[in-house]
Design an enzyme around this catalytic site. Structure first.
Site, PDB file in Angstrom:
ATOM      1  N   SER A   1      -9.940  -0.666   6.874  1.00 50.57           N
ATOM      2  CA  SER A   1      -9.319  -0.460   5.560  1.00 50.57           C
ATOM      3  C   SER A   1      -8.598  -1.677   4.988  1.00 50.57           C
ATOM      4  CB  SER A   1      -8.360   0.728   5.609  1.00 50.57           C
ATOM      5  OG  SER A   1      -9.072   1.928   5.661  1.00 50.57           O
TER       6      SER A   1
ATOM      7  N   SER B   1      -9.759   1.555   2.706  1.00 54.16           N
ATOM      8  CA  SER B   1      -8.920   2.363   1.837  1.00 54.16           C
ATOM      9  C   SER B   1      -7.837   1.579   1.097  1.00 54.16           C
ATOM     10  CB  SER B   1      -8.257   3.461   2.662  1.00 54.16           C
ATOM     11  OG  SER B   1      -7.351   2.928   3.600  1.00 54.16           O
TER      12      SER B   1
ATOM     13  N   LYS C   1       0.843  -1.201   0.000  1.00 53.87           N
ATOM     14  CA  LYS C   1       0.000   0.000   0.000  1.00 53.87           C
ATOM     15  C   LYS C   1       0.877   1.250   0.000  1.00 53.87           C
ATOM     16  CE  LYS C   1      -3.982   1.971   2.555  1.00 53.87           C
ATOM     17  NZ  LYS C   1      -4.816   1.837   3.780  1.00 53.87           N
TER      18      LYS C   1
END
Lengths: 92, 441
Positions: free
Chosen positions: B127, B103, B28
């Site tokens: 997330s 997310s 990420k």
């Protein structure tokens, strides 16, 4: 909408505190959205006072000298530098 | 790449051998990679290149993994759709035309699309679990303190943990083995406690790295749920989509067939979890994101005027709407006259949620619910009404407030759309979650 729903003036004030510039459209949009969100946050009033047990232990280490980032590395992402320092905007 | 999984595609080779040799990992883009830009999905950090690796990245390299790229995400982790990214939305490989969740949407999509064997995300209020559920993959949110946050760009630092994504529970557990454990750069970390599967032991007295009931988390993926007591919090089923609820109960029936038992439990505090979570997360965000002023790093506004005006312009240009909303609401919640009304009450609610979970986990080994109350949203429909978006996090945020571990595992489909089942365990009870979740594969 509750009585103390947020006003456009308050949104501008908070944005100033947070150093975030806003367009007039953003102020309008945020004023409407914040009224909804803050009204929802009001339900926290129903939460009883709760005894909070802090289940924490301090993590300590000896204060020993060690290497850190060198100056060149630390400055590499700065838009502006001068004589090995960060260069910021004028204070006033 | 049709799905827009990566913000930056660049290979970072790890050591020649190690437990992850030959495996590819997507990371990420809020996790620092030395020499490879790390944007947090924001224009603010479009050109930011970290001078150091996050601890989890060093551990990936030491374990022999090959990093294949930095994945798309909601800006600074703020969203449940990956649509707030300033690099455009990501499509859901398991449900084209739908959002991948967020997310950490790019990380989940990378694994679902086969762009990487494994991925790392971060979970502040769901997330990791939300995109795992929406993309039909496995995602683990570890106990607060199990995985180092050193090098993770902070959003809500009392809530967030880095965790793994994979196509199987065992693979996710193997990645957790590599990244877990204490780190001198993050004083909130510790080794998992020994001796109780997380059930009873007083963890603070020991810092032994070994797990008693298995040499590793991966070894716990046995699928053995014989005698497992599952608590089902009724509040987390209320208002959920009918197809999601049906798929959830089918999965519980599968676990029963394998020897598990379930009972319903009540967690009255979770009715206030969403508002408590958002007050705390936004307050922490307003403080954490104060560092982005365009002087040491980040977007340079090229503005005229004094420092206040220059900072305000850099932040106006560098941040997107959702980030501005959360900074402003957090600033408001912490401002004079409102602190006790919002922040203090939210901390009370957080303590209440913790108590509720602790009590429910005295009568049950794990708690089960749908990960998300709804199937993946259609793309482009979700940004109009922020409050409705926040409410979709109802089942995931209580776990972050309680600092507990949770796993999302695919439970089936409704109308062809993936449904995730969430299991929550006691602090440092990851082994138990891995064992139970592996029974659903």
């Amino acid at each position: 909408m509750s009585d103390d729903a947020v006003s456009a003036e308050e949104v501008r004030h908070v944005a100033e505190l947070a150093r975030v510039g806003l367009t007039d459209e953003e102020v309008d949009q945020f004023t409407r959205q914040f009224a909804d969100v803050l009204e929802y946050f009001e339900t926290l009033d129903e939460v009883p006072e709760v005894e909070r047990e802090a289940d924490l232990t301090n993590v300590m280490r000896p204060d020993e000298e060690r290497d850190s980032l060198d100056r060149e590395e630390a400055l590499r992402n700065a838009p502006e530098t001068e004589d090995g320092y960060f260069k910021g905007p004028n204070v006033s | 790449m049709s799905e827009n999984v990566f913000i930056t595609e660049e290979r970072i080779e790890g050591d020649d051998d190690g437990p992850l040799a030959g495996r590819t990992v997507a990371v990420k883009d809020n996790i620092s990679t030395a020499g490879v830009r790390t944007t947090c999905g924001s224009r603010m950090l479009e050109e930011y290149v970290p001078p150091y690796d996050a601890t989890v990245v060093s551990r990936l390299k030491d374990a022999g993994a090959t990093i294949v790229g930095k994945t798309n995400m909601d800006e600074f982790g703020m969203g449940s759709t990956t649509e707030t990214s300033s690099f455009g939305p990501t499509d859901n490989p398991a449900a084209p035309g739908r959002v991948p969740g967020g997310s950490s949407g790019g990380s989940a999509a990378a694994v679902a699309a086969g762009e990487a064997d494994l991925a790392l995300g971060s979970d502040t209020g769901g997330s990791i679990r939300c995109p795992a559920a929406f993309c039909g993959v496995v995602g683990i949110k570890p106990t607060y303190g199990l995985v180092s946050r050193y090098g993770l760009v902070a959003y809500g630092n009392s809530l967030e943990q880095i965790g793994p994504f994979a196509n199987s529970v065992e693979d996710a557990a193997q990645l957790l083995d590599v990244i877990a454990g204490d780190d001198e750069h993050d004083a909130t970390t510790r080794e998992p406690p020994r001796g109780s599967d997380g059930r009873t032991g007083d963890a603070r007295e020991t810092r032994e790295p070994q797990l008693e009931n298995g040499a590793s988390y991966a070894d716990a993926a046995t699928g053995d749920v014989d005698g497992l007591q599952i608590g089902v919090p009724t509040e987390l089923l209320e208002g959920a989509d009918e197809g999601v609820v049906e798929t959830f109960w089918d999965a519980i029936a599968d676990l029963e067939d394998r020897g598990a038992e379930y009972h319903e439990v009540s967690l009255p505090s979770v009715e206030h979890a969403v508002e408590a979570y958002y007050v705390i997360a936004m307050s922490e965000a307003s403080s954490n994101l104060a560092r982005f002023d365009g002087v040491r790093y980040g977007h340079d506004a090229d503005a005229e005027g004094n420092w206040n005006e220059t900072f305000a312009q850099a932040r106006e240009e560098g941040f997107g709407d959702e980030v501005k909303r959360r900074i402003l609401l957090g600033t408001y919640a912490l401002s004079a006259g409102y602190h006790d009304k919002y922040y203090k009450k939210a901390q009370d609610a957080r303590a209440w949620v913790k108590q509720d979970f602790d009590e429910a986990l005295e009568e049950a080994d794990v708690l089960a619910s749908p990960t998300m109350p709804v199937p993946p949203f259609e793309r482009g429909k979700s940004l109009e009404d922020p409050l409705q978006m926040y409410l979709a996090d109802a089942n995931t945020v209580p776990v972050n407030l309680a600092d507990l571990p949770a796993i999302s595992v695919p439970a089936g489909e409704t109308d062809g759309l993936p449904v995730g089942l969430q299991l929550v365990g006691p602090a440092f009870g990851e082994e138990r979650l891995i064992r139970a979740a592996s029974a659903l594969e």
